[in-house]
Motif scaffolding. Structure first.
Motif, short mmCIF file in Angstrom:
data_model
loop_
_atom_site.label_atom_id
_atom_site.label_comp_id
_atom_site.label_asym_id
_atom_site.label_seq_id
_atom_site.Cartn_x
_atom_site.Cartn_y
_atom_site.Cartn_z
N UNK A 178 0.86 -1.18 0.00
CA UNK A 178 0.00 0.00 0.00
C UNK A 178 0.89 1.24 0.00
N UNK A 179 0.40 2.31 -0.55
CA UNK A 179 1.15 3.56 -0.54
C UNK A 179 1.03 4.24 0.82
N UNK A 180 2.02 5.05 1.13
CA UNK A 180 1.99 5.81 2.37
C UNK A 180 0.70 6.62 2.44
N UNK A 181 0.10 6.63 3.63
CA UNK A 181 -1.17 7.30 3.83
C UNK A 181 -2.38 6.40 3.63
N UNK A 182 -2.15 5.22 3.10
CA UNK A 182 -3.23 4.29 2.85
C UNK A 182 -3.61 3.47 4.06
N UNK A 183 -4.51 2.50 3.84
CA UNK A 183 -5.04 1.68 4.93
C UNK A 183 -5.03 0.20 4.55
N UNK A 184 -4.94 -0.61 5.57
CA UNK A 184 -5.09 -2.06 5.43
C UNK A 184 -5.80 -2.58 6.66
N UNK A 185 -6.48 -3.70 6.51
CA UNK A 185 -7.10 -4.37 7.63
C UNK A 185 -6.60 -5.80 7.70
N UNK A 186 -5.94 -6.12 8.78
CA UNK A 186 -5.47 -7.48 8.99
C UNK A 186 -6.51 -8.26 9.78
N UNK A 187 -6.59 -9.55 9.48
CA UNK A 187 -7.47 -10.46 10.22
C UNK A 187 -6.65 -11.65 10.69
N UNK A 188 -7.09 -12.23 11.78
CA UNK A 188 -6.44 -13.43 12.29
C UNK A 188 -7.51 -14.36 12.83
N UNK A 189 -7.69 -15.48 12.16
CA UNK A 189 -8.70 -16.45 12.54
C UNK A 189 -8.05 -17.54 13.39
N UNK A 190 -8.66 -17.83 14.52
CA UNK A 190 -8.09 -18.77 15.49
C UNK A 190 -8.90 -20.05 15.56
N UNK A 191 -8.20 -21.13 15.86
CA UNK A 191 -8.87 -22.41 16.08
C UNK A 191 -7.98 -23.28 16.96
N UNK A 192 -8.61 -24.25 17.61
CA UNK A 192 -7.85 -25.21 18.39
C UNK A 192 -7.64 -24.84 19.85
N UNK A 193 -8.16 -23.71 20.27
CA UNK A 193 -8.09 -23.34 21.68
C UNK A 193 -9.31 -22.47 22.02
N UNK A 194 -9.51 -22.23 23.30
CA UNK A 194 -10.68 -21.46 23.74
C UNK A 194 -10.40 -19.99 23.56
N UNK A 195 -10.81 -19.48 22.43
CA UNK A 195 -10.47 -18.12 21.99
C UNK A 195 -10.88 -17.08 23.03
N UNK A 196 -12.06 -17.25 23.61
CA UNK A 196 -12.63 -16.19 24.45
C UNK A 196 -11.91 -15.99 25.78
N UNK A 197 -11.04 -16.90 26.18
CA UNK A 197 -10.37 -16.73 27.47
C UNK A 197 -8.95 -16.18 27.30
N UNK A 198 -8.59 -15.85 26.07
CA UNK A 198 -7.27 -15.30 25.79
C UNK A 198 -7.36 -13.84 25.37
N UNK A 199 -6.40 -13.06 25.83
CA UNK A 199 -6.18 -11.76 25.22
C UNK A 199 -5.53 -11.99 23.86
N UNK A 200 -5.79 -11.10 22.92
CA UNK A 200 -5.23 -11.20 21.58
C UNK A 200 -4.42 -9.96 21.26
N UNK A 201 -3.41 -10.16 20.45
CA UNK A 201 -2.57 -9.02 20.12
C UNK A 201 -1.91 -9.16 18.76
N UNK A 202 -1.22 -8.10 18.40
CA UNK A 202 -0.42 -8.07 17.17
C UNK A 202 0.98 -7.58 17.51
N UNK A 203 1.95 -8.24 16.90
CA UNK A 203 3.34 -7.83 16.95
C UNK A 203 3.81 -7.66 15.51
N UNK A 204 4.97 -7.04 15.34
CA UNK A 204 5.52 -6.93 13.99
C UNK A 204 7.04 -7.03 14.04
N UNK A 205 7.60 -7.44 12.92
CA UNK A 205 9.05 -7.57 12.81
C UNK A 205 9.51 -7.06 11.46
N UNK A 206 10.29 -5.99 11.50
CA UNK A 206 10.88 -5.42 10.29
C UNK A 206 12.21 -6.10 10.02
#
Length: 121
Positions: free
Chosen positions: A11-39
């Motif tokens: 995407x060009x600078x100033x633009x937007x993106x929406x990331x999604x993360x679909x979970x399975x195999x554990x009890x999703x509702x009892x976990x906090x969720x987050x995002x990290x990044x690595x350049x």
């Protein structure tokens, strides 16, 4: 356990993106969720997290006011809306699940596989 991230791209600078993360195999509702990044050549860093109930989101200073994290416990999915993107946001973005919302690299229980975000100037 699986955390499947998607939504990355170029995407060009100033633009937007929406990331999604679909979970399975554990009890999703009892976990906090987050995002990290690595350049390229840098350590993985915290971006945003949200509590089990969807309240109390918090962000790193570098993305505060531009990014928004949310979750849908009925869909077992966490989202990251990224607006006003900058070239320095370029990184591989990883979703994460942790028992605690104040998550750090060493406390994450489950990691997703990552999705590439590239912001061109």
């Amino acid at each position: 356990v699986q955390l499947q991230a998607s939504g990355g791209g170029v995407v060009q600078a100033g633009g937007s993106l929406r990331l999604s993360c679909a979970a399975s195999g554990f009890t999703f509702s009892i976990y906090a969720l987050g995002w990290f990044r690595q350049a390229p050549g840098k350590e993985r860093e915290f971006v945003a997290a949200i509590s089990r109930s969807g309240g109390n989101p918090y962000y790193s200073d570098s993305v505060k006011g531009r990014f928004s994290i949310s979750r849908d416990n009925t869909m077992n999915t966490v989202y990251l809306q990224m607006n006003s993107l900058k070239p320095e946001d370029t990184a591989v973005y990883y979703c994460a699940a942790d028992r605690w919302v104040l998550m750090e690299l060493g406390t994450v229980d489950y990691w997703g596989q990552g999705t590439q975000v590239t912001v061109s100037s």
